[in-house]
Enzyme design. Structure first.
Site, PDB file in Angstrom:
ATOM      1  N   HIS A 128       0.880  -1.171   0.000  1.00 60.39           N
ATOM      2  CA  HIS A 128       0.000   0.000   0.000  1.00 60.39           C
ATOM      3  C   HIS A 128       0.923   1.230   0.000  1.00 60.39           C
ATOM      4  O   HIS A 128       2.022   1.184   0.543  1.00 60.39           O
ATOM      5  CB  HIS A 128      -0.837  -0.050   1.280  1.00 60.39           C
ATOM      6  CG  HIS A 128      -1.894   0.996   1.401  1.00 60.39           C
ATOM      7  ND1 HIS A 128      -1.629   2.271   1.814  1.00 60.39           N
ATOM      8  CD2 HIS A 128      -3.233   0.945   1.185  1.00 60.39           C
ATOM      9  CE1 HIS A 128      -2.755   2.967   1.852  1.00 60.39           C
ATOM     10  NE2 HIS A 128      -3.748   2.191   1.474  1.00 60.39           N
ATOM     11  N   ASP A 205       3.542  -4.407   7.904  1.00 60.93           N
ATOM     12  CA  ASP A 205       2.300  -3.665   7.784  1.00 60.93           C
ATOM     13  C   ASP A 205       1.175  -4.678   7.977  1.00 60.93           C
ATOM     14  O   ASP A 205       0.901  -5.502   7.101  1.00 60.93           O
ATOM     15  CB  ASP A 205       2.246  -3.004   6.400  1.00 60.93           C
ATOM     16  CG  ASP A 205       0.902  -2.336   6.133  1.00 60.93           C
ATOM     17  OD1 ASP A 205      -0.049  -2.560   6.905  1.00 60.93           O
ATOM     18  OD2 ASP A 205       0.807  -1.595   5.140  1.00 60.93           O
ATOM     19  N   GLN A 208      -4.057  -5.247   7.017  1.00 55.25           N
ATOM     20  CA  GLN A 208      -5.034  -6.224   6.506  1.00 55.25           C
ATOM     21  C   GLN A 208      -4.862  -7.590   7.154  1.00 55.25           C
ATOM     22  O   GLN A 208      -5.601  -8.521   6.835  1.00 55.25           O
ATOM     23  CB  GLN A 208      -4.895  -6.369   4.980  1.00 55.25           C
ATOM     24  CG  GLN A 208      -5.119  -5.081   4.208  1.00 55.25           C
ATOM     25  CD  GLN A 208      -6.577  -4.611   4.246  1.00 55.25           C
ATOM     26  OE1 GLN A 208      -7.483  -5.349   4.649  1.00 55.25           O
ATOM     27  NE2 GLN A 208      -6.806  -3.380   3.836  1.00 55.25           N
ATOM     28  N   LYS A 231     -10.185  -1.047  10.756  1.00 55.59           N
ATOM     29  CA  LYS A 231     -10.350  -2.202   9.871  1.00 55.59           C
ATOM     30  C   LYS A 231     -10.659  -3.465  10.675  1.00 55.59           C
ATOM     31  O   LYS A 231     -10.838  -4.534  10.115  1.00 55.59           O
ATOM     32  CB  LYS A 231      -9.076  -2.417   9.044  1.00 55.59           C
ATOM     33  CG  LYS A 231      -8.812  -1.309   8.025  1.00 55.59           C
ATOM     34  CD  LYS A 231      -7.627  -1.670   7.168  1.00 55.59           C
ATOM     35  CE  LYS A 231      -7.024  -0.486   6.437  1.00 55.59           C
ATOM     36  NZ  LYS A 231      -7.844   0.034   5.350  1.00 55.59           N
ATOM     37  N   CYS A 369      -4.666   2.248  -3.692  1.00 50.90           N
ATOM     38  CA  CYS A 369      -3.440   2.838  -3.127  1.00 50.90           C
ATOM     39  C   CYS A 369      -2.263   1.883  -3.281  1.00 50.90           C
ATOM     40  O   CYS A 369      -1.425   1.745  -2.377  1.00 50.90           O
ATOM     41  CB  CYS A 369      -3.619   3.222  -1.663  1.00 50.90           C
ATOM     42  SG  CYS A 369      -4.930   4.414  -1.409  1.00 50.90           S
TER      43      CYS A 369
HETATM   44  N1  7TS Z   1      -1.560  -0.736   4.737  1.00 47.00           N
HETATM   45  C1  7TS Z   1      -2.443  -1.532   4.122  1.00 47.00           C
HETATM   46  C2  7TS Z   1      -2.028  -2.910   3.700  1.00 47.00           C
HETATM   47  C3  7TS Z   1      -3.747  -1.072   3.909  1.00 47.00           C
HETATM   48  O1  7TS Z   1      -4.619  -1.871   3.321  1.00 47.00           O
HETATM   49  C4  7TS Z   1      -4.102   0.239   4.328  1.00 47.00           C
HETATM   50  C5  7TS Z   1      -5.456   0.816   4.045  1.00 47.00           C
HETATM   51  C6  7TS Z   1      -3.141   1.009   4.992  1.00 47.00           C
HETATM   52  C7  7TS Z   1      -1.876   0.498   5.170  1.00 47.00           C
HETATM   53  C8  7TS Z   1      -3.440   2.359   5.528  1.00 47.00           C
HETATM   54  O2  7TS Z   1      -4.296   2.241   6.609  1.00 47.00           O
HETATM   55  P1  7TS Z   1      -4.864   3.547   7.361  1.00 47.00           P
HETATM   56  O3  7TS Z   1      -5.869   2.997   8.310  1.00 47.00           O
HETATM   57  O4  7TS Z   1      -3.733   4.218   8.026  1.00 47.00           O
HETATM   58  O5  7TS Z   1      -5.471   4.405   6.287  1.00 47.00           O
HETATM   59  N2  7TS Z   1      -6.125   0.199   2.987  1.00 47.00           N
HETATM   60  C9  7TS Z   1      -7.259   0.646   2.379  1.00 47.00           C
HETATM   61  C10 7TS Z   1      -7.891  -0.070   1.374  1.00 47.00           C
HETATM   62  O6  7TS Z   1      -7.510  -1.145   0.934  1.00 47.00           O
HETATM   63  N3  7TS Z   1      -8.983   0.610   0.966  1.00 47.00           N
HETATM   64  O7  7TS Z   1      -9.062   1.737   1.684  1.00 47.00           O
HETATM   65  C11 7TS Z   1      -8.002   1.766   2.566  1.00 47.00           C
END
Ligand code: 7TS
Length: 411
Positions: A128, A205, A208, A231, A369
Site C-alpha cells: 500500500h 504492515d 489487513q 479495519k 493505493c
Molecule cells: N496498509 C495496508 C495494507 C492497507 O490496506 C491500508 C489501508 C493502509 C496500510 C493504511 O491504513 P490507514 O488505516 O492508516 O489508512 N487500505 C485501504 C484499502 O484497501 N482501501 O481503503 C483503505
C-alpha cells in the site's frame, strides 16, 4: 455453498452490526468493502457513547475522578492490545491514529537516526502507498535508497529475488503481511527469519492481517508491526504500533508536546519512557477506549473461526466469478485473506462499482493505493470485493448476480 454456520450463529452476529440492516440506493445493503473499513458492532458504538456520556476526561494528568477513570480505561486498552498481539510489554504498544501514522513514526525515526547515504530500505511490490511513501521521504532525507521485492504472476512474493536483494546495504525490510489489493498472505515468519539471519530488522504492515489472522509478534519475531483499529471493528482514529523496546528506545520521538516529556527547560528536554515518548498530545481517547470493545469482540468470536469463514466465502466467490466469461481474477496465490480482486473485459472497474452500487452492493474500484502493484499486473485498477466475519453466502450470490448484470449491460 459456503456454510454460513462456520461462524456460530452468524444471524445473531449480524444483528450486532446496525448498519448491516440499512438500505443503500433503496436496496438492502451488501457490504463488501471491509478492507477499506470494517463496520462496527453495537458493542463498539455503545462504548463510544458510554465514554462521552459518563467517562470523559483527559488522561495521565488529572487527580479528579473522570481523569483517573479515563486513564484506567486507556491503559486497560493498551494491556488488551498487548495481549491481542502477544507483545512482551505494554511499553512496546504505541497508540497512533492508524497504520499510516505508525509507519510514518518508524520511517521518521529511521530517516534521522539509522539510515545513512548508501543504505537501503527494502519494501515489496505488494505494498500500500502508506508503506512506500514514508520510506521514500526517509530515504530523501538520509541519502538512502528504496528497493522493492518483486511479485510472481500469482501475486505472491518472489522469495528467491528477496534473498538476492538482502545484502549489507539493507537496513530495514518493510513489507505487508496481507495485500489489500490482492489478498495475498505473505510468509512473514520466514521473511523475518531470512532478514534476521543478516541482522536486518523487519517492519510488518499488518493493516489487513490483524482483522483476519491471529497475531503473535513474538512468534513471528518482527521488530515492528502496525495496524488500524477501524479495519478490525474498531473506531477510526486509533491504530497500533508495536516495536521491540530495543528499537523504540533507539528511535527519536516523532512529535513533541505534552505527555511525552520527563523535564522541559528552554535549554533541553528529556523524554518520558516508553510508550509515552511516542504519544505526544491528547490522543483520541474515546477511540482507544472503544477499540477495547472491538478486540474483545474479535477474541470472543475467534480469529481462527473468522479466517475459516472468510476463506469459504472467498473460495466460493472466486469460483463463481471465474466461471463468468470475460472475468479475470487478479491474484491467485494461496493462502489468501478475505479479498477477491478482478477485472472484466467488457467494463472498467469503476463501471462495475457503479452498477453494483445501484444494487446496494458496496465494493471498491480503483488502484487501492497500490499503483506499483497495478502496474506490475498491467491494469490501471481492479474491482475488489472484500469479506469479513459478518458476510454471508447470500452476499456472494448478490455479488455474482451484480457482475452478471454488468456483463449484460456492457456486452
Ligand atoms: N496498509 C495496508 C495494507 C492497507 O490496506 C491500508 C489501508 C493502509 C496500510 C493504511 O491504513 P490507514 O488505516 O492508516 O489508512 N487500505 C485501504 C484499502 O484497501 N482501501 O481503503 C483503505
Amino acid at each position: 455453498m459456503p456454510d454460513s454456520s462456520l461462524l456460530p450463529a452468524i444471524g445473531t452476529l449480524r444483528a450486532d452490526f446496525p448498519i448491516l440492516g440499512t438500505m443503500a440506493r433503496g436496496k438492502p445493503l451488501v457490504y463488501l468493502d471491509s478492507a477499506a473499513t470494517s463496520q462496527k458492532p453495537r458493542q463498539v458504538i455503545e462504548a463510544i457513547t458510554r465514554y462521552y456520556e459518563s467517562e470523559n476526561g483527559n488522561i495521565h494528568r488529572g487527580v479528579h475522578y473522570l481523569s483517573e477513570r479515563a486513564t484506567v480505561l486507556y491503559d486497560e486498552t493498551r494491556e488488551a492490545t498487548r495481549r491481542f498481539i502477544n507483545a512482551r510489554s505494554t511499553r512496546e504498544v504505541i497508540f497512533t491514529r492508524g497504520t499510516t501514522e505508525a509507519i510514518n513514526l518508524v520511517a521518521h525515526g529511521f530517516g534521522s537516526a539509522v539510515l545513512r547515504p548508501g543504505d537501503r530500505v527494502l519494501v515489496s511490490t505488494l505494498e500500500h502507498h502508506s508503506n512506500i511513501v514514508p520510506w521514500q521521504l526517509a530515504c530523501e532525507r538520509s541519502g538512502a535508497t528504496l528497493a522493492a521485492i518483486p511479485v510472481l504472476d500469482d501475486g505472491s512474493l518472489d522469495l528467491a529475488a528477496f534473498d538476492g536483494l538482502l545484502d549489507d546495504r539493507v537496513k530495514l525490510v518493510a513489507v505487508t503481511w496481507v495485500s489489500n489489493a490482492l489478498g495475498t498472505i505473505s510468509p512473514v515468519a520466514e521473511l523475518v527469519r531470512r532478514a534476521h539471519a543478516r541482522a536486518i530488522p523487519v517492519l510488518l504492515d499488518g493493516a489487513q492481517a490483524a482483522p483476519h489472522i491471529a497475531v503473535d509478534v513474538q512468534a513471528i519475531g518482527c521488530d515492528f508491526f502496525a495496524c488500524s483499529g477501524h479495519k478490525m471493528l474498531g473506531p477510526t482514529g486509533v491504530g497500533v504500533l508495536y516495536g521491540t523496546e530495543q528499537w523504540l528506545d533507539r528511535l527519536p520521538p516523532y512529535q513533541g508536546g505534552g505527555d511525552m516529556i520527563d523535564t522541559v527547560t528552554f535549554e533541553r528536554t528529556t523524554f518520558a519512557p516508553l510508550p509515552s515518548k511516542f504519544e505526544a498530545g491528547t490522543p483520541d481517547i474515546a477511540a482507544v477506549v472503544a477499540f477495547r470493545a472491538a478486540l474483545d469482540y474479535l477474541t470472543t468470536v475467534g480469529l481462527d473461526a473468522i479466517a475459516a469463514h472468510e476463506h469459504a466465502l472467498v473460495e466460493e466467490a472466486t469460483a463463481r466469478l471465474s466461471a463468468i466469461p470475460g472475468v479475470h481474477i487478479i491474484g491467485t496465490a494461496t493462502p489468501k485473506a478475505g479479498v477477491v480482486s478482478f477485472t472484466m473485459d467488457c467494463a472498467h472497474p469503476h463501471d462495475i462499482g457503479t452498477v453494483l452500487d445501484s444494487e446496494g452492493i458496496a465494493i471498491r474500484a480503483g488502484h487501492h493505493c497500490a499503483q506499483p502493484l497495478m502496474r506490475r499486473f498491467g491494469v490501471p485498477s481492479t474491482a475488489r470485493a472484500s469479506f469479513y466475519l459478518y458476510n454471508t453466502a447470500e452476499d456472494v450470490d448478490a455479488l455474482v448476480r451484480g457482475v452478471e448484470r454488468v456483463r449484460q449491460l456492457f456486452t
